[in-house]
Design a protein around this motif. Structure first.
Motif, PDB file in Angstrom:
ATOM      1  N   UNK B  26       0.823  -1.209   0.000  1.00 58.37           N
ATOM      2  CA  UNK B  26       0.000   0.000   0.000  1.00 58.37           C
ATOM      3  C   UNK B  26       0.854   1.255   0.000  1.00 58.37           C
ATOM      4  N   UNK B  27       2.096   1.106   0.447  1.00 62.14           N
ATOM      5  CA  UNK B  27       2.930   2.308   0.608  1.00 62.14           C
ATOM      6  C   UNK B  27       3.552   2.793  -0.695  1.00 62.14           C
ATOM      7  N   UNK B  28       4.073   1.851  -1.461  1.00 64.94           N
ATOM      8  CA  UNK B  28       4.931   2.300  -2.562  1.00 64.94           C
ATOM      9  C   UNK B  28       4.325   2.027  -3.928  1.00 64.94           C
TER      10      UNK B  28
ATOM     11  N   UNK C  58       6.257  11.824   5.852  1.00 63.55           N
ATOM     12  CA  UNK C  58       6.931  10.581   5.484  1.00 63.55           C
ATOM     13  C   UNK C  58       6.205   9.842   4.376  1.00 63.55           C
ATOM     14  N   UNK C  59       4.889   9.767   4.490  1.00 67.37           N
ATOM     15  CA  UNK C  59       4.170   8.843   3.618  1.00 67.37           C
ATOM     16  C   UNK C  59       3.813   9.445   2.266  1.00 67.37           C
ATOM     17  N   UNK C  60       3.866  10.750   2.187  1.00 67.35           N
ATOM     18  CA  UNK C  60       3.625  11.382   0.905  1.00 67.35           C
ATOM     19  C   UNK C  60       2.264  11.000   0.330  1.00 67.35           C
ATOM     20  N   UNK C  65      -4.861   7.393   3.125  1.00 71.33           N
ATOM     21  CA  UNK C  65      -5.364   6.107   3.541  1.00 71.33           C
ATOM     22  C   UNK C  65      -4.777   5.667   4.872  1.00 71.33           C
ATOM     23  N   UNK C  66      -3.443   5.793   4.970  1.00 69.42           N
ATOM     24  CA  UNK C  66      -2.811   5.307   6.194  1.00 69.42           C
ATOM     25  C   UNK C  66      -3.235   6.095   7.414  1.00 69.42           C
ATOM     26  N   UNK C  67      -3.270   7.387   7.259  1.00 71.94           N
ATOM     27  CA  UNK C  67      -3.633   8.216   8.396  1.00 71.94           C
ATOM     28  C   UNK C  67      -5.060   7.901   8.837  1.00 71.94           C
ATOM     29  N   UNK C  72      -8.780   5.343  12.617  1.00 70.60           N
ATOM     30  CA  UNK C  72      -9.867   4.410  12.865  1.00 70.60           C
ATOM     31  C   UNK C  72      -9.454   3.361  13.898  1.00 70.60           C
ATOM     32  N   UNK C  73      -8.249   2.833  13.714  1.00 72.99           N
ATOM     33  CA  UNK C  73      -7.792   1.809  14.653  1.00 72.99           C
ATOM     34  C   UNK C  73      -7.644   2.387  16.062  1.00 72.99           C
ATOM     35  N   UNK C  74      -7.158   3.644  16.137  1.00 75.59           N
ATOM     36  CA  UNK C  74      -7.008   4.266  17.461  1.00 75.59           C
ATOM     37  C   UNK C  74      -8.336   4.321  18.197  1.00 75.59           C
TER      38      UNK C  74
END
Lengths: 571, 297, 264
Positions: B26-28, C58-60, C65-67, C72-74
């Motif tokens: 999912x990251x790259x 970092x994630x650009x 999605x990640x955030x 959500x998980x928090x």
């Protein structure tokens, strides 16, 4: 050594005037096997629950219950949990987790035992109980007998010193029940674990027991070794005597002396000593054959085929399987039930008995052959027509019929779709209530009734649709002797009104007593069929214990009364 | 599902592995890394579920991939290389088309990895993993997993019993069907709640609620698991180093730009490849060993 | 007692220790609340901004999605920790498991009708009958465990969160008196929650998953295409609540009084 000492315990549930236990005093020695019996509602479950504080119902209690010399509630929770094992009635409800191995370990996890020790104990238990082959399965895949064995093993893994069991086999078929009781006896003999259990199947339990305790309305009325207990009950002329094993009852009924027999084996020996001599003396030395057996069955079948009365249910060369590639569940089944007949179908588990009922009810369709219910194909008849006034089905589990919060509302719910005035409805319900003796239960929640009462309420619901043909699936499952008797009476009344009954059951004694004709179901088909007495006389193993006891003298002696009569005439 | 060698590893290994590959996928969006991950996922799902996986991949994943790839240019008009204009006057750019394709590949890759996850990480493994951390909740999960098949079975029985008193949920008008269906749910609820009390009794009878409850499992973390976890960490570390140095990144807008490939990036690619193909490799080695043993006896 | 929250302990306990227990329970309850509030505050003030910063720097491209996934998980964490910390009783576990299992079995029973599912209805009933926490746990558990049957995927945390939060809000509003036990009130609330919270959040989740670079048009498109599904889902919730709410709440009340599940 004494493991329990119960002194003058009186217990009442909150908001109830009559105590559930009255001045109960008991002693249970370590390593004993104690059976407790009594009618439904006599307080035996309440008594058992007092032996384990975690399960004791709340209410007011007087008197003391000492476990190993100390008030049982004062022992620390860990000791209570591990040393006092408790097995409940329903095999299914007791299982908590989804895997067999996890269930085995559940109690040990609660006790905080470390992993290597659990591993060892679980392995031991699996080996002792023969669980290895299904150790990693999902519990959903197990049979009822396996589930109850798992519950027992899961308790035994905690190494209890006493096992308390509340009607553990009431939901099992006879084979599984015998296996369970065998295991229990093995635990008692080989591990020295004390066993206290309540049971309906006294025939199988009493030979294993050291002592029988009989409760009546919360009081202990008998507390003695089984034979003496039986004698005492008889002297008291107590209704519980009816639940004693057949050999004991025959012995009592015959009035002949000699040692009291408990098992069929003892019963046979005793019978030989009483009646056998007389037969030998009479010089015939031959076993009496019942009239016209086994040709009787054939003749019987022929007569019936050309029978005068029309068929209520008729199956002609029926074949059925659950899936295209599945094996046949019903194979070439032909059966004719005449109007006004009371047919009992006996046979083992998984022989297709229940499937056959579903076929008659039109819930399943055969892939070959013909089924007619009052001349119509049930699968093609609309449910409205079929189940109103024609066919009534009492399911194995009466709970699957209850919808409302009181019995009365539940009965009214049944007439929801009917075009009847309120008065007509009330009249019909009143009639059914009278029939099934539900008056005192009308205001109660269906789930607060005992098993036998639930059965009657469900029967009343079904009867509201005024069926001419009644199908019953294992109606005696989980019922004690008293409720069985009551059910038998209801069925007789129904039958005497000219209605037809088809009953599927494991319960040989019940069929022998109440059905007019019996059929043996095996491997998807009916393999023999005859009038009840002749039917059981023709079987050698699959027959009543009275018959097994006396069949070497007179094959036709099927019921206890027959054997008692035999004793009397021979003397 | 056939017996899979990687599935027999300790749940910690399996879980760590899937967290790593799914997060990385999912990251790259670097094309080489994407290709590696997609390839690994497809091969492993093929190994795990053979025919079923092929159908799943072709029937659902391929159209989804195409659809997702075409969706992006419709909304996203950034990018320097304009290919043509839509009727609305918005441009369709090469960058946005490629970006859409990359996003679609990523999405599909993740779904295929999840299909592998579902085959390998069965519920009991998951419950074991969280049994120590969340004992109460994991017990609830286990109970729900126990109850659901039981309730479905009971629904079947109730509906049969209801049909045999003329309350059929499979026939009649829609309203009647719905009414009878709801009645079944209602009966089931009462049954479930009333019977659950005995389940609670059985838990209490076996000492549930005592302090210091332990959590038992059949799994043992042995040398093989340590080794696998070690390799997993090693490859993941290299890939993450690559990421920290910017080797895994790609920029799409306004024009496509990637770090030029260096020897280090090849090491990263190789490690990622090893990571994504780890379960397949383990299976192959085991098969080979078995043949070797079998041929000797 | 009707708005009592789910609290273990059998009737015997409740009778044995009357007076002092009530105040102790209240204190425990307030402590429980404060602990959850504290934990949530910590998450909101520190962890969530840190996550967002991490994402931004970092994630650009993948930050959205990640955030969102991490946030959500928090939200699930404080519920899980508070629940575990107070050492739930057997009967609490049972009630949550039974309700979640009914929801899952219901989801499975209606598998042939897409989106026509009883899960939200059952979660709302759980929240109303047993309180906000039980509502959340029933919802999250149902969302999680049902995916053992239907397949886990990137959607799992989103579903857990949506079902959970609906149960939580139902319990909270009921306690505040804004949500009534009447059919009308429940149906209105259920339909609205399904459409707005469930539909709203699940669509954001799928957009984040589908189109990595977040933009408003894509979200609008997702809402437009998802609208009919969400509407069916909302209608299903209303229908199930209309038919099931009264009998189910009655049944749950009966269980509560019969077996002393209620904090008096």
């Amino acid at each position: 050594m004494e493991i329990y000492r119960i002194e003058n315990v009186t217990f009442s549930f909150p908001e109830q005037t009559a105590p559930a236990l009255r001045d109960v005093s008991l002693r249970i020695r370590s390593g004993e096997f104690v059976a407790v019996c009594g009618r439904s509602g006599c307080g035996k479950s309440t008594l058992l629950r007092h032996l384990k504080p975690a399960l004791t119902p709340h209410g007011s209690r007087e008197g003391s219950i000492l476990y190993r010399g100390r008030e049982v509630g004062e022992w620390d929770a860990r000791t209570q949990a591990s040393e006092i094992g408790y097995v409940l009635q329903s095999p299914d409800n007791q299982i908590v987790t989804d895997k067999v191995w996890h269930e085995l370990a559940f109690g040990l996890e609660s006790l905080g035992v470390d992993t290597p020790t659990i591993r060892l104990r679980v392995a031991e238990m699996a080996s002792f109980f023969g669980i290895q082959s299904w150790f990693r399965r999902d519990v959903a895949e197990l049979s009822g007998g396996q589930k109850q064995l798992l519950n027992l093993a899961s308790i035994m893994a905690m190494h209890p010193s006493v096992l308390v069991l509340d009607e553990p086999t009431s939901q099992l078929d006879p084979i599984a029940a015998a296996e369970f009781l065998g295991t229990l006896s093995k635990i008692n003999r080989e591990l020295g674990t004390t066993v206290v259990l309540t049971e309906h199947r006294l025939e199988e339990v009493l030979p294993l027991s050291d002592r029988l305790i009989v409760l009546d309305a919360g009081s202990v009325i008998v507390d003695e070794a089984p034979r003496e207990a039986g004698a005492r009950l008889r002297k008291l002329d107590h209704p519980m005597f009816r639940s004693m094993p057949s050999p004991m009852r025959i012995h009592a009924g015959s009035g002949a002396g000699g040692p009291v027999p408990l098992t069929v084996k003892e019963g046979r020996q005793w019978l030989d000593s009483v009646a056998g001599r007389a037969i030998a003396d009479s010089g015939t030395g031959e076993v009496k054959e019942p009239a016209g057996n086994p040709d009787g069955a054939r003749r019987h079948a022929k007569e019936r085929a050309s029978g005068a009365r029309p068929a209520a249910v008729e199956l002609q060369d029926v074949w059925f399987k659950f899936a295209k590639n599945a094996p046949d569940t019903i194979k070439d089944l032909s059966l004719r039930v005449e109007e006004g007949e009371f047919l009992g179908l006996v046979g083992g588990n998984g022989t297709g008995k229940t499937t056959m009922l579903s076929l008659i009810g039109g819930l399943l369709k055969p892939y070959r052959g013909r089924i007619l219910v009052a001349g119509q194909d049930p699968a093609k008849t609309s449910p409205d027509k079929l189940f109103r006034g024609l066919l009534g089905v009492l399911p194995q589990n009466p709970q699957s019929l209850f919808v409302k919060k009181t019995v009365e509302l539940d009965l009214y719910e049944m007439l929801d779709g009917e075009k009847l005035s309120e008065a007509q409805k009330a009249e019909r319900i009143a009639e059914v209530v009278r029939f099934a003796e539900l008056e005192p239960l009308l205001r109660m929640h269906p789930y607060d009734l005992s098993g036998g009462e639930q059965q009657r309420a469900a029967l009343a619901k079904v009867l509201l649709l005024e069926p001419a043909i009644l199908l019953l699936d294992e109606p005696t499952k989980g019922l004690d002797g008293f409720f069985k008797e009551k059910l038998g009476e209801l069925l007789r009344k129904f039958h005497e009104d000219g209605k037809t009954i088809v009953m599927v059951s494991h319960d040989i004694e019940f069929c022998a007593k109440h059905a007019k004709r019996c059929s043996m179901f095996f491997d998807g088909s009916v393999i023999s069929s005859n009038e009840t007495a002749a039917f059981f006389a023709g079987n050698s193993f699959y027959t009543t214990s009275a018959n097994r006891m006396a069949r070497h003298l007179d094959r036709a002696a099927v019921t206890e009364e027959d054997v008692i009569r035999l004793c009397r005439t021979e003397r | 599902m056939r017996r899979d060698a990687f599935a027999s590893y300790h749940p910690v290994v399996g879980f760590a592995y899937f967290v790593a590959v799914i997060a990385f996928s999912m990251l790259w969006m670097h094309p080489v890394l994407q290709a590696i991950s997609l390839f690994g996922a497809v091969v492993y799902s093929q190994l795990l579920r053979s025919a079923k996986a092929l159908r799943f991949n072709l029937l659902y994943m391929l159209p989804l991939l195409l659809f997702a790839a075409l969706l992006n240019p419709a909304f996203n008009h950034a990018g320097a290389t304009i290919l043509f204009y839509l009727r609305s006057g918005n441009p369709v750019t090469l960058e946005s088309l490629l970006y859409g394709a990359a996003a679609a590949v990523m999405f599909v890759t993740v779904l295929i990895w999840f299909s592998c996850y579902n085959a390998v990480m069965t519920s009991d493994k998951f419950i074991y993993l969280f049994g120590r951390l969340l004992p109460g909740l994991s017990l609830i999960f286990s109970m729900v997993l126990r109850f659901v098949p039981r309730y479905r079975n009971q629904i079947g029985r109730i509906s049969l019993a209801q049909r045999s008193i003329g309350r059929d949920a499979t026939q009649g008008s829609l309203v009647r069907k719905a009414q009878n269906g709801m009645r079944i749910v209602s009966i089931m609820t009462t049954w479930a709640l009333e019977n659950a009390i005995e389940t609670a009794d059985s838990m209490k009878a076996r000492g549930y609620g005592l302090p210091r409850r332990t959590s038992f499992s059949l799994y043992r973390f042995d040398r093989r698991d340590r080794l696998a976890l070690g390799w997993l960490a090693f490859f993941a570390a290299i890939v993450l180093t690559g990421a920290a140095l910017g080797h895994n990144a790609i920029r799409f807008f306004p024009s496509i730009r990637m770090e030029p490939a260096t020897p280090l990036s090849f090491i990263v690619y190789a490690s990622y490849c090893a990571l994504c193909l780890m379960p397949v490799g383990i299976q192959l080695v085991e098969d080979f060993k078995w043949k070797f043993i079998a041929s000797r006896t | 007692m009707s708005n009592g929250t789910l609290k273990g302990g059998n009737g015997r306990d409740a009778v044995d220790r009357t007076g002092p227990r009530v105040s102790g329970q209240q204190r425990a309850a307030s402590r429980r609340w404060s602990r959850r509030t504290l934990l949530s505050a910590l998450l909101i003030v520190l962890v969530i901004p840190a996550t967002i910063l991490l994402g931004v720097f970092v994630l650009d491209d993948r930050k959205y999605y990640f955030v969102s996934l991490l946030i959500i998980l928090y939200t699930l964490v404080p519920f899980a920790l508070v629940f575990e910390n107070r050492k739930p009783q057997a009967r609490e576990l049972i009630v949550i498991a039974v309700l979640a299992a009914i929801a899952v079995a219901g989801r499975a029973a209606f598998f042939m009708v897409p989106q026509f599912k009883p899960v939200v209805a059952i979660v709302i009933i759980a929240g109303v009958s047993f309180g906000a926490e039980a509502g959340f746990l029933v919802g999250a558990t149902a969302g999680f465990v049902s995916n053992f049957f239907f397949g886990q995927g990137p959607w799992t945390p989103w579903q857990m969160f949506c079902f959970g939060i609906i149960g939580f809000v139902a319990g909270l509003l009921y306690r505040k008196g804004w949500l009534k036990r009447s059919r009308l009130s429940l149906c209105f609330f259920g339909g609205l929650m399904t459409l707005i919270i469930y539909g709203g959040i699940i669509n954001i989740g799928s957009v984040m998953m589908f189109t990595p670079r977040f933009n408003w048009q894509a979200l609008a498109a997702a809402y437009a295409t998802g609208f009919w599904f969400d509407l069916v889902h909302a209608v299903a919730t209303v229908v199930f609540l209309y038919v099931l709410s009264r009998p189910m709440i009655e049944k749950l009340d009966r269980i509560k009084t019969k077996y002393g599940l209620v904090e008096r």
